[in-house]
Scaffold this active site. Structure first.
Site, mmCIF file in Angstrom:
data_model
loop_
_atom_site.group_PDB
_atom_site.id
_atom_site.type_symbol
_atom_site.label_atom_id
_atom_site.label_comp_id
_atom_site.label_asym_id
_atom_site.label_seq_id
_atom_site.Cartn_x
_atom_site.Cartn_y
_atom_site.Cartn_z
ATOM 1 N N HIS A 259 -21.571 -52.513 36.125
ATOM 2 C CA HIS A 259 -21.746 -52.081 37.514
ATOM 3 C C HIS A 259 -20.365 -52.112 38.180
ATOM 4 C CE1 HIS A 259 -22.951 -52.600 41.767
ATOM 5 N NE2 HIS A 259 -24.116 -52.082 41.416
ATOM 6 N N ASP B 132 -22.464 -61.142 34.368
ATOM 7 C CA ASP B 132 -23.160 -60.619 35.542
ATOM 8 C C ASP B 132 -24.644 -60.563 35.191
ATOM 9 O OD1 ASP B 132 -24.512 -58.959 37.261
ATOM 10 O OD2 ASP B 132 -23.001 -57.370 37.271
ATOM 11 N N GLN C 18 -29.268 -58.221 36.626
ATOM 12 C CA GLN C 18 -30.456 -57.543 36.100
ATOM 13 C C GLN C 18 -31.159 -58.355 35.016
ATOM 14 O OE1 GLN C 18 -31.689 -54.978 37.504
ATOM 15 N NE2 GLN C 18 -29.973 -54.163 38.702
ATOM 16 N N LYS D 256 -32.949 -59.307 43.937
ATOM 17 C CA LYS D 256 -33.477 -58.631 42.741
ATOM 18 C C LYS D 256 -34.461 -59.538 42.007
ATOM 19 C CE LYS D 256 -29.206 -56.027 41.911
ATOM 20 N NZ LYS D 256 -29.477 -54.769 42.584
ATOM 21 N N CYS E 284 -24.042 -46.925 40.600
ATOM 22 C CA CYS E 284 -22.797 -47.734 40.631
ATOM 23 C C CYS E 284 -22.303 -48.024 39.216
ATOM 24 C CB CYS E 284 -22.993 -49.025 41.405
ATOM 25 S SG CYS E 284 -23.497 -48.767 43.098
#
Ligand code: C6P
Length: 418
Positions: free
Chosen positions: A134, A211, A214, A237, A376
Site C-alpha cells: 500500500h 503492515d 489487512q 478495518k 493505493c
C-alpha cells in the site's frame, strides 16, 4: 466418520445471523435495496457494542488521561491503559508497553520511518519494500530516502501476485537494514509468509516492519511467532472506529528509538536550561491527547472479534471468497487479479470493455458497495498494465446470498456498459 468428515466438524463455525444482528447499518437500504456491503478492506462496519462504547465514555467518564487526579480522569486512564493490555493479548505481544496507540496504520508506519528510520538509516543503506505494498508503506520511506540518501529495493511479485522469495533472498546485501512488507495485500489479498521473511531478514541483521492492516481482521496474529520487529494495524478495518490504530514494536527497539512527535504526555521533564527528558515507552511515542474514546472503542472491537473468533471469521470468509470466485469466473471477459494459493477474502477483477469506475457506480445503484480504483497500490497495478480494478472484500457478516446478489448485479451492470 471419514477423515474429511472429521475435519469438517473440527472447522470453527460462525453464526452469521447472530453476527449480523450486531450491526445496525446492515439493515439500511441503499437506492431502495438492501445494502450489500463488500468494501470491508477499505473499512469494516461497526457492531453496536463498539458504537455503545462511545455513549458510555462520553456519557459517564469523559476526561483527559494521565493528567488529572480526579475520579473521571482516573477512570478514563484505567480503561485506556487496560485497552493496551487487550491489544497486547490480541497480538500476543510480550508486554503491553510494546503497544503504541496511533491514528492508524499510516501513522504507525510514519512513526517507524520518522523515529527508527531517521536514527538508523544513512546514505548507502538499503531498505527492501515489496511491490505488493500500500502507498502507506512506500511513500514515507521514499520521503526519508530522498532526505538521507538510502536506497529502496523492490521485492518482485509474480503473475499471481505472489512474492518471489528467491528474488527476496538475493536482494539482501551487507547494507540491507530493513524489510517493509504487508502481511496481507489489500489489492490482491495475497497472504505473505512474513514469518519466513522475518527469519531471512534477521539472518542478515536486518529489521522487519509488517503492515498488518489487512491481516488483523481475518486471521489470528502472533507477533512473537512471526518475530516481527514492528507490526501495524488500523482499528477501523477490524470492526473498530476510525482514528485509532496500533504500532507494536519490540521493547528494546522502541526504547532505543528517539521520540517522533514532541508535546505533552511524552516527556518526563522539560526545561529551557537543562533540556527535555522523555517518558518511558510507550508514552514516549504518544504526544498530545490521544483519541481516547476511539482507543477504548478499539478495545471493545477486539473483544467482539475474539468473541466471534478469528479462526471462525477466517474460515467463513474463505467460503465467501470461494463462492464469489466461482460465481464471477462465469462472467465472460472477467479477469481476476491475485490468484495466490494463500489468499484472504479479497476479490480484485477487471472486465473487458467495462471500466472499473463505471461498474462501481452502477453496481452501487443496485445496493452493492465495492471499491474501484488503484487501491493505493499503483506500483502493483502498474505491473499488470492497469490503473484500476474492482474489488469486493468480505467480512464476518457477509452471507453467501449477498455474494449471489453481487454476482447477479455484476452480470446486469456489465451488460449495461458493454
Ligand atoms: N487500505 C483499502 O481500501 P489507514 O488508512 O492508515 O487506516 O490504512 C492504510 C493502509 C495500510 N496498509 C494496507 C495494507 C491497507 O490496506 C491500508 C488501507 C484501504 O485498501 C484504504 S486505501
Amino acid at each position: 466418520m471419514t477423515d474429511l468428515a472429521t475435519r469438517a466438524t473440527e472447522l470453527p463455525t460462525l453464526d452469521v445471523a447472530a453476527v449480523r444482528a450486531d450491526f445496525p447499518i446492515l439493515s439500511r437500504r441503499v437506492h431502495g435495496r438492501p445494502l450489500v456491503y463488500l468494501d470491508n478492506a477499505a473499512t469494516s462496519q461497526t457492531p453496536r457494542q463498539v458504537i455503545e462504547t462511545f455513549d458510555d465514555y462520553y456519557g459517564r467518564y469523559n476526561a483527559n488521561i494521565h493528567r488529572g487526579l480526579h475520579t473521571l480522569a482516573d477512570e478514563a486512564t484505567a480503561v485506556f491503559e487496560g485497552t493496551r493490555e487487550t491489544v497486547r493479548g490480541f497480538l500476543n505481544a510480550a508486554e503491553s508497553r510494546e503497544i503504541v496507540f496511533t491514528r492508524g496504520t499510516t501513522e504507525a508506519i510514519n512513526l517507524v520511518v520518522g523515529a527508527w528510520g531517521r536514527a538508523n538509516l544513512k546514505a548507502g543503506d538499503e531498505v527492501l519494500i515489496s511491490r505488493l505494498e500500500h502507498h502507506s508503506n512506500i511513500v514515507p520511506w521514499q520521503l526519508l530516502a530522498n532526505e538521507l540518501g538510502f536506497t529502496i529495493k523492490v521485492i518482485p511479485v509474480d503473475a499471481r501476485g505472489v512474492l518471489d522469495m528467491e528474488a527476496y533472498r538475493e536482494l539482501f546485501t551487507e547494507r540491507t537494514r530493513l524489510v517493509a512488507v504487508n502481511h496481507v495485500s489489500n489489492a490482491f489479498g495475497t497472504v505473505n509468509p512474513v514469518g519466513e521473511m522475518a527469519a531471512i531478514a534477521h539472518g542478515h541483521g536486518a529489521r522487519i516492519l509488517v503492515d498488518g492492516a489487512q491481516a488483523a481482521p481475518h486471521q489470528p496474529v502472533d507477533v512473537r511467532a512471526i518475530d516481527a520487529d514492528f507490526y501495524a494495524f488500523s482499528g477501523h478495518k477490524v470492526y473498530g472506529p476510525t482514528g485509532a490504530g496500533v504500532l507494536y514494536g519490540k521493547a528494546a527497539l522502541l526504547e532505543a528509538m528517539p521520540p517522533w512527535q514532541g508535546g505533552g504526555e511524552m516527556i518526563k521533564t522539560v526545561s529551557f536550561e537543562a533540556g527535555t527528558t522523555f517518558a518511558d515507552i510507550p508514552h514516549k511515542f504518544e504526544a498530545g491527547t490521544p483519541a481516547i474514546a476511539e482507543v477504548i472503542a478499539l478495545g471493545e472491537a477486539l473483544r467482539w472479534v475474539e468473541g466471534v473468533g478469528l479462526p471462525a471469521i477466517g474460515a467463513w470468509e474463505q467460503r465467501l471468497l470461494a463462492h464469489a470466485t466461482e460465481r464471477v469466473s462465469q462472467i465472460d471477459g472477467l479477469r481476476i487479479l491475485g490468484t495466490a494459493p494463500d489468499k484472504a477474502g479479497v476479490l480484485s477483477f477487471v472486465v473487458d470493455g467495462a471500466h472499473a469506475q463505471d461498474i462501481g457506480l452502477l453496481i452501487d445503484q443496485l445496493g452493492v458497495a465495492i471499491r474501484t480504483g488503484h487501491h493505493c497500490a499503483q506500483p502493483l497495478l502498474a505491473q499488470f498494465g492497469l490503473d484500476a480494478t474492482c474489488r469486493a472484500s468480505f467480512a464476518a457478516y457477509n452471507t453467501l446470498e449477498e455474494i449471489d446478489v453481487f454476482a447477479d448485479a455484476l452480470h446486469r451492470v456489465i451488460g449495461m456498459v458493454r
